[in-house]
Motif scaffolding. Structure first.
Motif, PDB file in Angstrom:
ATOM      1  N   ILE A  47      10.652  -6.752   2.541  1.00  0.00           N
ATOM      2  CA  ILE A  47       9.499  -6.151   3.640  1.00  0.00           C
ATOM      3  C   ILE A  47       9.802  -4.690   3.443  1.00  0.00           C
ATOM      4  O   ILE A  47       8.640  -3.933   3.494  1.00  0.00           O
ATOM      5  CB  ILE A  47       9.785  -6.460   5.164  1.00  0.00           C
ATOM      6  CG1 ILE A  47       9.671  -8.034   5.406  1.00  0.00           C
ATOM      7  CG2 ILE A  47       8.962  -5.657   6.079  1.00  0.00           C
ATOM      8  CD1 ILE A  47      10.228  -8.584   6.861  1.00  0.00           C
ATOM      9  N   ASP A  48      10.833  -4.178   3.195  1.00  0.00           N
ATOM     10  CA  ASP A  48      11.101  -2.689   3.006  1.00  0.00           C
ATOM     11  C   ASP A  48      10.224  -2.328   1.828  1.00  0.00           C
ATOM     12  O   ASP A  48       9.677  -1.303   1.490  1.00  0.00           O
ATOM     13  CB  ASP A  48      12.561  -2.287   3.162  1.00  0.00           C
ATOM     14  CG  ASP A  48      12.593  -0.748   2.780  1.00  0.00           C
ATOM     15  OD1 ASP A  48      11.839   0.091   3.042  1.00  0.00           O
ATOM     16  OD2 ASP A  48      13.733  -0.581   2.332  1.00  0.00           O
ATOM     17  N   GLN A  49      10.496  -3.125   0.661  1.00  0.00           N
ATOM     18  CA  GLN A  49      10.053  -2.734  -0.572  1.00  0.00           C
ATOM     19  C   GLN A  49       8.544  -3.145  -0.827  1.00  0.00           C
ATOM     20  O   GLN A  49       7.985  -2.279  -1.407  1.00  0.00           O
ATOM     21  CB  GLN A  49      10.719  -3.669  -1.687  1.00  0.00           C
ATOM     22  CG  GLN A  49      12.200  -3.282  -1.886  1.00  0.00           C
ATOM     23  CD  GLN A  49      13.036  -4.286  -2.758  1.00  0.00           C
ATOM     24  OE1 GLN A  49      12.292  -5.585  -3.474  1.00  0.00           O
ATOM     25  NE2 GLN A  49      14.280  -4.126  -2.875  1.00  0.00           N
ATOM     26  N   CYS A  50       8.103  -3.942  -0.090  1.00  0.00           N
ATOM     27  CA  CYS A  50       6.781  -4.088   0.035  1.00  0.00           C
ATOM     28  C   CYS A  50       5.823  -3.035   0.661  1.00  0.00           C
ATOM     29  O   CYS A  50       4.787  -2.726   0.307  1.00  0.00           O
ATOM     30  CB  CYS A  50       6.153  -5.442   0.483  1.00  0.00           C
ATOM     31  SG  CYS A  50       6.705  -6.971  -0.438  1.00  0.00           S
ATOM     32  N   THR A  51       6.433  -2.615   1.704  1.00  0.00           N
ATOM     33  CA  THR A  51       5.775  -1.515   2.576  1.00  0.00           C
ATOM     34  C   THR A  51       5.941  -0.206   1.801  1.00  0.00           C
ATOM     35  O   THR A  51       4.950   0.483   1.585  1.00  0.00           O
ATOM     36  CB  THR A  51       6.719  -1.226   4.087  1.00  0.00           C
ATOM     37  OG1 THR A  51       6.895  -2.728   4.672  1.00  0.00           O
ATOM     38  CG2 THR A  51       6.129  -0.150   4.855  1.00  0.00           C
ATOM     39  N   SER A  52       6.997  -0.026   1.107  1.00  0.00           N
ATOM     40  CA  SER A  52       7.082   1.111   0.233  1.00  0.00           C
ATOM     41  C   SER A  52       6.092   1.087  -0.989  1.00  0.00           C
ATOM     42  O   SER A  52       5.469   2.123  -1.020  1.00  0.00           O
ATOM     43  CB  SER A  52       8.366   1.275  -0.259  1.00  0.00           C
ATOM     44  OG  SER A  52       9.371   1.495   0.746  1.00  0.00           O
ATOM     45  N   SER A  55       2.507   1.838   0.585  1.00  0.00           N
ATOM     46  CA  SER A  55       2.195   3.210   1.060  1.00  0.00           C
ATOM     47  C   SER A  55       2.153   4.096  -0.271  1.00  0.00           C
ATOM     48  O   SER A  55       1.147   4.978  -0.147  1.00  0.00           O
ATOM     49  CB  SER A  55       3.582   3.491   1.911  1.00  0.00           C
ATOM     50  OG  SER A  55       4.462   3.707   1.227  1.00  0.00           O
ATOM     51  N   LEU A  56       2.831   3.650  -1.333  1.00  0.00           N
ATOM     52  CA  LEU A  56       2.830   4.564  -2.736  1.00  0.00           C
ATOM     53  C   LEU A  56       1.351   4.170  -3.058  1.00  0.00           C
ATOM     54  O   LEU A  56       0.843   5.273  -3.517  1.00  0.00           O
ATOM     55  CB  LEU A  56       3.726   4.025  -3.544  1.00  0.00           C
ATOM     56  CG  LEU A  56       5.001   5.145  -3.793  1.00  0.00           C
ATOM     57  CD1 LEU A  56       5.870   4.611  -4.481  1.00  0.00           C
ATOM     58  CD2 LEU A  56       4.451   6.368  -4.592  1.00  0.00           C
ATOM     59  N   ILE A  57       0.877   3.120  -3.131  1.00  0.00           N
ATOM     60  CA  ILE A  57      -0.617   2.777  -4.011  1.00  0.00           C
ATOM     61  C   ILE A  57      -1.492   3.402  -2.945  1.00  0.00           C
ATOM     62  O   ILE A  57      -2.430   3.896  -3.497  1.00  0.00           O
ATOM     63  CB  ILE A  57      -0.387   1.288  -4.087  1.00  0.00           C
ATOM     64  CG1 ILE A  57       0.467   0.556  -5.024  1.00  0.00           C
ATOM     65  CG2 ILE A  57      -2.116   1.165  -4.189  1.00  0.00           C
ATOM     66  CD1 ILE A  57       0.528  -0.759  -5.080  1.00  0.00           C
ATOM     67  N   SER A  60      -1.558   7.087  -3.411  1.00  0.00           N
ATOM     68  CA  SER A  60      -2.127   7.700  -4.606  1.00  0.00           C
ATOM     69  C   SER A  60      -3.506   7.400  -5.291  1.00  0.00           C
ATOM     70  O   SER A  60      -3.910   7.808  -5.894  1.00  0.00           O
ATOM     71  CB  SER A  60      -1.116   7.033  -5.771  1.00  0.00           C
ATOM     72  OG  SER A  60      -1.266   5.868  -5.762  1.00  0.00           O
ATOM     73  N   MET A  61      -4.093   6.509  -4.362  1.00  0.00           N
ATOM     74  CA  MET A  61      -5.260   6.057  -4.476  1.00  0.00           C
ATOM     75  C   MET A  61      -6.466   7.065  -4.005  1.00  0.00           C
ATOM     76  O   MET A  61      -6.470   7.707  -2.911  1.00  0.00           O
ATOM     77  CB  MET A  61      -5.601   4.762  -3.853  1.00  0.00           C
ATOM     78  CG  MET A  61      -6.997   4.232  -3.975  1.00  0.00           C
ATOM     79  SD  MET A  61      -7.405   2.773  -2.775  1.00  0.00           S
ATOM     80  CE  MET A  61      -5.879   1.974  -2.737  1.00  0.00           C
ATOM     81  N   PRO A  62      -7.493   7.481  -5.129  1.00  0.00           N
ATOM     82  CA  PRO A  62      -8.406   8.367  -4.680  1.00  0.00           C
ATOM     83  C   PRO A  62      -9.277   8.245  -3.554  1.00  0.00           C
ATOM     84  O   PRO A  62      -9.688   6.908  -3.208  1.00  0.00           O
ATOM     85  CB  PRO A  62      -9.346   8.751  -5.956  1.00  0.00           C
ATOM     86  CG  PRO A  62      -8.573   8.219  -6.961  1.00  0.00           C
ATOM     87  CD  PRO A  62      -7.535   6.923  -6.452  1.00  0.00           C
ATOM     88  N   MET A  63      -9.499   9.004  -2.530  1.00  0.00           N
ATOM     89  CA  MET A  63     -10.212   8.684  -1.379  1.00  0.00           C
ATOM     90  C   MET A  63     -11.679   8.255  -1.568  1.00  0.00           C
ATOM     91  O   MET A  63     -12.280   7.258  -0.651  1.00  0.00           O
ATOM     92  CB  MET A  63     -10.416   9.821  -0.347  1.00  0.00           C
ATOM     93  CG  MET A  63      -9.010  10.030   0.393  1.00  0.00           C
ATOM     94  SD  MET A  63      -8.824   8.793   1.482  1.00  0.00           S
ATOM     95  CE  MET A  63      -7.105   8.070   1.105  1.00  0.00           C
ATOM     96  N   PHE A  64     -12.282   8.829  -2.589  1.00  0.00           N
ATOM     97  CA  PHE A  64     -13.950   8.506  -2.715  1.00  0.00           C
ATOM     98  C   PHE A  64     -13.786   6.960  -3.237  1.00  0.00           C
ATOM     99  O   PHE A  64     -14.690   6.059  -3.034  1.00  0.00           O
ATOM    100  CB  PHE A  64     -14.245   9.431  -3.807  1.00  0.00           C
ATOM    101  CG  PHE A  64     -13.734   9.105  -5.185  1.00  0.00           C
ATOM    102  CD1 PHE A  64     -14.332   8.331  -6.088  1.00  0.00           C
ATOM    103  CD2 PHE A  64     -12.905  10.160  -5.768  1.00  0.00           C
ATOM    104  CE1 PHE A  64     -13.977   8.213  -7.459  1.00  0.00           C
ATOM    105  CE2 PHE A  64     -12.354  10.090  -6.722  1.00  0.00           C
ATOM    106  CZ  PHE A  64     -12.804   9.135  -7.701  1.00  0.00           C
ATOM    107  N   TRP A  65     -12.843   6.597  -3.873  1.00  0.00           N
ATOM    108  CA  TRP A  65     -12.632   5.215  -4.537  1.00  0.00           C
ATOM    109  C   TRP A  65     -12.396   4.000  -3.225  1.00  0.00           C
ATOM    110  O   TRP A  65     -12.881   3.082  -3.477  1.00  0.00           O
ATOM    111  CB  TRP A  65     -11.884   4.946  -5.702  1.00  0.00           C
ATOM    112  CG  TRP A  65     -11.701   3.811  -6.488  1.00  0.00           C
ATOM    113  CD1 TRP A  65     -12.679   3.503  -7.301  1.00  0.00           C
ATOM    114  CD2 TRP A  65     -10.803   2.653  -6.155  1.00  0.00           C
ATOM    115  NE1 TRP A  65     -12.364   1.827  -7.605  1.00  0.00           N
ATOM    116  CE2 TRP A  65     -11.291   1.671  -7.022  1.00  0.00           C
ATOM    117  CE3 TRP A  65      -9.825   2.469  -5.431  1.00  0.00           C
ATOM    118  CZ2 TRP A  65     -10.641   0.412  -7.144  1.00  0.00           C
ATOM    119  CZ3 TRP A  65      -9.144   1.186  -5.383  1.00  0.00           C
ATOM    120  CH2 TRP A  65      -9.472   0.291  -6.392  1.00  0.00           C
TER     121      TRP A  65
END
Length: 70
Positions: A47-52, A55-57, A60-65
């Motif tokens: 759960i900790d790894q999936c949440t991390s 959150s990283l993905i 890092s994702m551009p807001m317009f996309w």
């Protein structure tokens, strides 16, 4: 173009904009705190790894996309 004062145009669109912004902020804070508490209560678990990773993905994702995808 619309033959109305700018303040009237902004004023007519201010309430829906604030409502949308407030709802999005409330959902983001609620989900962030809940997932953060869940991840902190089980350090090193899946759960900790999936949440991390999630959150990283999302960070890092551009807001317009992200806006286009949602």
């Amino acid at each position: 173009r619309q033959d109305t004062p700018v303040s009237a145009l902004i004023g007519s669109r201010l309430v829906p904009t604030l409502l949308l912004m407030g709802t999005a902020l409330l959902l983001a804070v609620t989900a962030g705190v809940a997932l953060g508490m869940l991840a902190a209560s089980r350090p090193g678990s899946w759960i900790d790894q999936c949440t991390s990773v999630l959150s990283l993905i999302s960070y890092s994702m551009p807001m317009f996309w992200a806006g286009l995808m949602f």
